[in-house]
Write a protein that holds these residues in place. Sequence first.
Motif, PDB file in Angstrom:
ATOM      1  N   ALA A 670       0.832  -1.201   0.000  1.00 44.95           N
ATOM      2  CA  ALA A 670       0.000   0.000   0.000  1.00 44.95           C
ATOM      3  C   ALA A 670       0.868   1.253   0.000  1.00 44.95           C
ATOM      4  O   ALA A 670       1.913   1.303   0.659  1.00 44.95           O
ATOM      5  CB  ALA A 670      -0.917   0.000   1.223  1.00 44.95           C
ATOM      6  N   ASP A 671       0.430   2.251  -0.760  1.00 44.01           N
ATOM      7  CA  ASP A 671       1.157   3.521  -0.836  1.00 44.01           C
ATOM      8  C   ASP A 671       1.071   4.225   0.511  1.00 44.01           C
ATOM      9  O   ASP A 671      -0.023   4.560   0.972  1.00 44.01           O
ATOM     10  CB  ASP A 671       0.552   4.397  -1.927  1.00 44.01           C
ATOM     11  CG  ASP A 671       1.362   5.670  -2.176  1.00 44.01           C
ATOM     12  OD1 ASP A 671       2.252   5.980  -1.362  1.00 44.01           O
ATOM     13  OD2 ASP A 671       1.088   6.351  -3.176  1.00 44.01           O
ATOM     14  N   TRP A 688       1.640  -2.656   6.674  1.00 44.72           N
ATOM     15  CA  TRP A 688       2.046  -3.600   5.633  1.00 44.72           C
ATOM     16  C   TRP A 688       2.009  -5.036   6.154  1.00 44.72           C
ATOM     17  O   TRP A 688       1.544  -5.946   5.449  1.00 44.72           O
ATOM     18  CB  TRP A 688       3.443  -3.263   5.138  1.00 44.72           C
ATOM     19  CG  TRP A 688       3.488  -2.042   4.266  1.00 44.72           C
ATOM     20  CD1 TRP A 688       2.435  -1.438   3.634  1.00 44.72           C
ATOM     21  CD2 TRP A 688       4.652  -1.287   3.921  1.00 44.72           C
ATOM     22  NE1 TRP A 688       2.875  -0.344   2.915  1.00 44.72           N
ATOM     23  CE2 TRP A 688       4.236  -0.230   3.064  1.00 44.72           C
ATOM     24  CE3 TRP A 688       5.999  -1.379   4.239  1.00 44.72           C
ATOM     25  CZ2 TRP A 688       5.119   0.700   2.540  1.00 44.72           C
ATOM     26  CZ3 TRP A 688       6.885  -0.450   3.713  1.00 44.72           C
ATOM     27  CH2 TRP A 688       6.445   0.571   2.869  1.00 44.72           C
ATOM     28  N   ASP A 691      -1.552  -6.114   6.271  1.00 46.33           N
ATOM     29  CA  ASP A 691      -2.072  -6.410   4.942  1.00 46.33           C
ATOM     30  C   ASP A 691      -1.598  -7.771   4.436  1.00 46.33           C
ATOM     31  O   ASP A 691      -2.298  -8.434   3.656  1.00 46.33           O
ATOM     32  CB  ASP A 691      -1.643  -5.330   3.952  1.00 46.33           C
ATOM     33  CG  ASP A 691      -2.340  -3.999   4.185  1.00 46.33           C
ATOM     34  OD1 ASP A 691      -3.382  -3.997   4.870  1.00 46.33           O
ATOM     35  OD2 ASP A 691      -1.834  -2.969   3.703  1.00 46.33           O
TER      36      ASP A 691
END
Length: 721
Positions: A670-671, A688, A691
Amino acid sequence: MTGTTPPGRVLRSGRTLARLLLIWAAVTGALIALDGWLTGFALRSWWQPPVAALLLGVLVTVVWPLVLRIALPVALFTFGLGSFLLLGAGVLAVFTAIPGVEVHSFRTSVVVAVAMAGVAGVISSVLAVNEDEVFFRRVRRRGRRAADTGDCPPGVLFLQIDGLGHAVARRAVRDGSMPTLAGWLRAGTHELRSWHTDWSSQTGAGVVGILHGSNDDVLGFRWYEKDRDRVVAVSHPQDAAEVERRHSDGRGLLAGDGAGRGNLFTGDAPHVSLTMSSLPVVARGSRRERPHHDRIGAGYYAYFANPVNALRTLGVSLVDVHRELVAAARQRRADVRPRVNRGGIYPLARPGTTVIARDVVVNALLEDMMAGRPVVYADFLGYDEVAHHSGIERFDTLEVLRSIDQQIGRLWRAAQLAPRRYHLVCLSDHGQTQGQTFADRFGETVEQLVGRLCGGPVAPTRRRWLGLRTAPAQDSRRPAEAWQVTSALAEGGGVIARRLRDRVARAEPAEPAGPADDQGAVSRVAPGVVVTVSGHMAHVSFTELAGRVPLETIERRWPHLLPALVDHDGVGFLLVHSTEFGPVVLGRDGLHRLRTGVVIGTDPLAAYGEHAAALVARASGFAHCPDVVINSRYDPETDEASPFEPHVGSHGGLGGPQQHGFLVHPRSFADPGEVVGAEHLHRVLRGWLRDLGHPDPTPGRPATDDAVLTAPTRPAPSPAR
């Protein structure tokens, strides 16, 4: 990593046997050669060399690792040299057990042990078979059993290159100094971005924030705590343990079954090595207790159990000492500026971070991957250490950076053989800003400057660097010019200095400061005045006045201090606290009231970025914030600042590349957007992991892979291979 992975050269069926036979034959030949070369060593019969080679192979492969478990301190405290003495004793025992073999001295057996390790290393190099591959094949069977328990989420290796700024990383990728990272970026599997550090841009604040999610009240690499009359230094084991105790809630980034290698703090990992806050010298009550942890020195054991590793490390260390001596001589001959003295014990101390610690950390990371640990965080210190003494982009500094990139490439290859899938994330805790040292440029240290302005002794004080007492650095100009420059700057007529002098003139005189406490735990630069330094930041504390001493009191009791500091060409800005206005930042031509945002004159924080005001305001609210905080002056035109420590590349405050770390992560993650502060970066890394399917640890219930397998998970990004 996402994307395809080149197969590399991994051991295949039959190659192990061929390699062992070739090494046996080579050692046999070496023993025959030693028989003719060494006096006091004789093999009388044709069968003795091959039998001796076979028994020595069994000694090294089977017996030696068991012996080293008992004699680990010998290898631990001699960086592998002592292991050859022990191995020499084993070689002597083997020769004694073979009838007819003559060995007249222990020294001869040590020479044979070194020769054996050298032969094994040469054969491995000739066959292009990395020793790690032998290790991978041996432990992969153990890892497969763990992998069969279920579909674990991908693991993550967080690899920190200490002190590498974002801009330097970009140029290193472009110019070929980091080919591994360049390959990732060109293949489109990873992204390179910048993140903004806290005001204290140094490892203590950075790593405790990244690993534990909080760096509150961490003011620098070292700072003074008035209530305890003690200087806290995160490089001291007791202090590192205390800092971790204050910030750890048991849910650090590595909680569960994670591992930390070469860090200041554990991140609540049960598996740690070369970690300052968990060293055995720390009192047991000061360390956070973990459910289980590795044996002290386990990382050293795993590495030095192989004599080839010890010999390789010794050889590379000697090469690195030679490189340092050559690089320092080149700088002197070319009159490269800025530069610092690189003599004394530094050439011998440098391989500790550039070679020995690096190799031990990499070996521990290989073990962690083979064990299938879910998350690992490791710190590579070599670049930061050499950049301090050489410069942030000098040729020898970039060579160290290239060697770290090579190790990252080895870890990337190792991910192919690990029992679980792994992502690699590279980052730094801060950057570095280059410049001539404050003492070289102005003829006195910041401690001497503050002491002189507060009525302390004018005679130069002596300071410790790398454990040695050294005199303050001198400028290349004559001393007369140095004091003239300093006097001219102290008498400067900046706007804020004139206003401060006017306030002093109108204020009522205060009682003079009392004498210095000779029995105090911390030395004073003047009666009742303590100064601590962290790179580009200096802290001034008035020990005889309780609490945060306000601006109004400082200008009455030490009337020359603030006007001279704000007008000094080496000072960028000061942080003080006003009874009337709250935290105030003072510069030569303006001030910034942080509580209201009011700026009078030129904003002293303008050259330090859009986040400077918020970061300085946050530090002002820390419980142990000093009475005066000094940040060095940064020149945007030259991209330089003068550090308060004797370093070429330095960090610790705001100004230039030091406040911009780098972050390389898989593009599938993810950004994170703009990241400001180590605590924010911790939340990004934790997100992160979440995720990918890693659960958030809870106090008293560490996260495990079993919990992962029974808990619902969100779809994970494409894993690294």
